[in-house]
Write a protein that holds these residues in place. Structure first.
Motif, PDB file in Angstrom:
ATOM      1  N   ALA A 133      26.873   3.802 122.783  1.00  0.00           N
ATOM      2  CA  ALA A 133      28.041   4.510 122.261  1.00  0.00           C
ATOM      3  C   ALA A 133      29.144   3.498 121.993  1.00  0.00           C
ATOM      4  O   ALA A 133      29.098   2.357 122.479  1.00  0.00           O
ATOM      5  CB  ALA A 133      28.527   5.562 123.258  1.00  0.00           C
ATOM      6  N   LEU A 134      30.122   3.899 121.216  1.00  0.00           N
ATOM      7  CA  LEU A 134      31.361   3.141 121.088  1.00  0.00           C
ATOM      8  C   LEU A 134      32.460   3.890 121.816  1.00  0.00           C
ATOM      9  O   LEU A 134      32.486   5.127 121.830  1.00  0.00           O
ATOM     10  CB  LEU A 134      31.762   2.953 119.620  1.00  0.00           C
ATOM     11  N   VAL A 135      33.353   3.128 122.433  1.00  0.00           N
ATOM     12  CA  VAL A 135      34.494   3.715 123.133  1.00  0.00           C
ATOM     13  C   VAL A 135      35.774   3.057 122.650  1.00  0.00           C
ATOM     14  O   VAL A 135      35.759   1.984 122.038  1.00  0.00           O
ATOM     15  CB  VAL A 135      34.392   3.540 124.667  1.00  0.00           C
ATOM     16  N   THR A 136      36.876   3.708 122.966  1.00  0.00           N
ATOM     17  CA  THR A 136      38.194   3.124 122.760  1.00  0.00           C
ATOM     18  C   THR A 136      39.086   3.576 123.907  1.00  0.00           C
ATOM     19  O   THR A 136      38.712   4.457 124.686  1.00  0.00           O
ATOM     20  CB  THR A 136      38.783   3.542 121.400  1.00  0.00           C
ATOM     21  N   SER A 137      40.228   2.959 124.034  1.00  0.00           N
ATOM     22  CA  SER A 137      41.171   3.404 125.064  1.00  0.00           C
ATOM     23  C   SER A 137      41.821   4.711 124.619  1.00  0.00           C
ATOM     24  O   SER A 137      41.880   5.024 123.425  1.00  0.00           O
ATOM     25  CB  SER A 137      42.245   2.343 125.295  1.00  0.00           C
ATOM     26  N   ARG A 138      42.310   5.460 125.572  1.00  0.00           N
ATOM     27  CA  ARG A 138      42.970   6.720 125.217  1.00  0.00           C
ATOM     28  C   ARG A 138      44.196   6.458 124.349  1.00  0.00           C
ATOM     29  O   ARG A 138      44.496   7.226 123.429  1.00  0.00           O
ATOM     30  CB  ARG A 138      43.347   7.498 126.476  1.00  0.00           C
ATOM     31  N   ARG A 139      44.900   5.363 124.623  1.00  0.00           N
ATOM     32  CA  ARG A 139      46.088   5.048 123.835  1.00  0.00           C
ATOM     33  C   ARG A 139      45.719   4.788 122.381  1.00  0.00           C
ATOM     34  O   ARG A 139      46.362   5.308 121.454  1.00  0.00           O
ATOM     35  CB  ARG A 139      46.803   3.830 124.422  1.00  0.00           C
ATOM     36  N   VAL A 140      44.663   3.995 122.152  1.00  0.00           N
ATOM     37  CA  VAL A 140      44.251   3.697 120.782  1.00  0.00           C
ATOM     38  C   VAL A 140      43.723   4.957 120.098  1.00  0.00           C
ATOM     39  O   VAL A 140      43.997   5.199 118.908  1.00  0.00           O
ATOM     40  CB  VAL A 140      43.186   2.586 120.761  1.00  0.00           C
ATOM     41  N   ALA A 141      43.012   5.794 120.827  1.00  0.00           N
ATOM     42  CA  ALA A 141      42.515   7.044 120.244  1.00  0.00           C
ATOM     43  C   ALA A 141      43.676   7.916 119.778  1.00  0.00           C
ATOM     44  O   ALA A 141      43.622   8.524 118.697  1.00  0.00           O
ATOM     45  CB  ALA A 141      41.666   7.793 121.262  1.00  0.00           C
TER      46      ALA A 141
END
Length: 332
Positions: A159-167
């Motif tokens: 999977a790919l993830v990102t930080s909540r802030r970037v999302a």
């Protein structure tokens, strides 16, 4: 024994096996006694070597097998923590390891050389996870005499993830969103990827093809898998990262999993893998392990992974503690 020493021991053991044909490995790291898993006369004293790959979840799964079969009375040898999928596979094909957990997607794409994951067949009431398992099971048995059994509900897909802030800043929630952001502003979608993910057909190359991403335009940094999580959470070195979906650092670091809205990634359900001759000689093994596999949901395995990667516990302790709590074995 520390994890680094266990890894060295496993690597040395594998070299001895390859060079001399010896049945090797170390002792099971912790004692266990019977619980709901009781001694099985047909397994009393039977020599069984258990293997695993060299990351947290794989080691935990390997120890679950070891403790279960030890409680059943087998003479279990530990050859966990082998570096890489191909090394584990080679050890199994050559009879150096009798049993391990592996992943259906890895079997289908890497071992069997299939280019695309199984998709749900129209009119088939089974889930796509079951269909992927059955396709892998049938093909690997026919082509390599390898038996897949006792699939777990846990699905450790890429999977790919990102930080909540970037999302929140970018509005990226899906892989299609990620592809659009990358096309519009590559610098805003800098991505940390693990070494295998960067080159595997079920990794970034296939992801790029499925979502219309120009690999040359994608700003990727190749890092060790273990470093991707914190680097993505900090959103300094990279704003997105490749991960295993059941890793305990995802909830611990409040990372956001991007939805694979085009269904590119195969299902990676864990299942037992054995040579046909071993499986036929010892059918009791699957009978013992099937109830354990059935309990391994994403929630369960993610928490076990978290205890190792965040709390700093040893994988063998985490595996045994869970089995004791479930009443499967006693601490011995």
């Amino acid at each position: 024994m520390s994890r680094s020493l266990r890894g060295l021991a496993a690597a040395l053991g594998l070299l001895l096996l390859a060079g001399c044909g010896l049945q090797s490995g170390s002792s099971v790291p912790l004692p266990v006694g019977p619980g709901s898993i009781e001694p099985v006369p047909a397994l009393d004293g039977v020599a069984i070597t258990v293997g695993s790959k060299d990351f947290t979840e794989a080691n935990i799964l390997g120890y679950l097998i070891e403790f279960a079969l030890t409680a059943a009375g087998a003479n279990v040898r530990d050859l966990t923590n082998i570096q890489g999928s191909n090394s584990l596979r080679d050890a199994q094909l050559h009879g150096q390891i009798d049993i391990a957990y592996d992943y259906t997607g890895t079997g289908w794409i890497n071992y069997l050389g299939k280019e695309k994951p199984v998709v749900a067949a129209p009119g088939n009431p089974d889930s796509v996870e079951v269909q992927q398992f059955e396709a892998t099971r049938d093909a690997d048995l026919a082509e390599h005499d390898m038996v897949w059994a006792a699939m777990a509900p846990m699905n450790n897909t890429y999977a790919l993830v990102t930080s909540r802030r970037v999302a929140e800043e970018t509005g990226v929630r899906t892989l299609s969103d990620y592809a659009r952001l990358l096309a519009a502003d590559p610098a805003a979608a800098t991505t940390c990827v693990g070494t295998e993910f960067n080159v595997r057909p079920d990794g970034y190359p296939g992801l790029a093809a499925a979502y219309g991403i120009d690999p040359a335009a994608a700003r990727r940094q190749i890092v060790q898998d273990a470093l991707v999580y914190q680097a993505t959470a900090d959103a300094t070195q990279c704003r997105f990262g490749s991960v295993a979906a059941t890793d305990g650092r995802i909830p611990a670091l409040d990372l956001v999993l991007l939805d694979d809205d085009r269904g590119f990634f195969p299902k990676y359900n864990a299942a037992l893998v054995m040579r046909r001759d071993f499986a036929q000689a010892h059918p009791e093994v699957v009978e013992i392990m099937a109830p354990i596999s059935a309990r391994l949901t994403n929630v369960v395995i993610t928490e076990l992974n978290r205890r190792v990667d965040i709390d700093g516990a040893e994988p063998e302790d985490v595996a045994r503690d869970w089995m004791v709590a479930e009443g499967l074995v006693t601490a011995g």
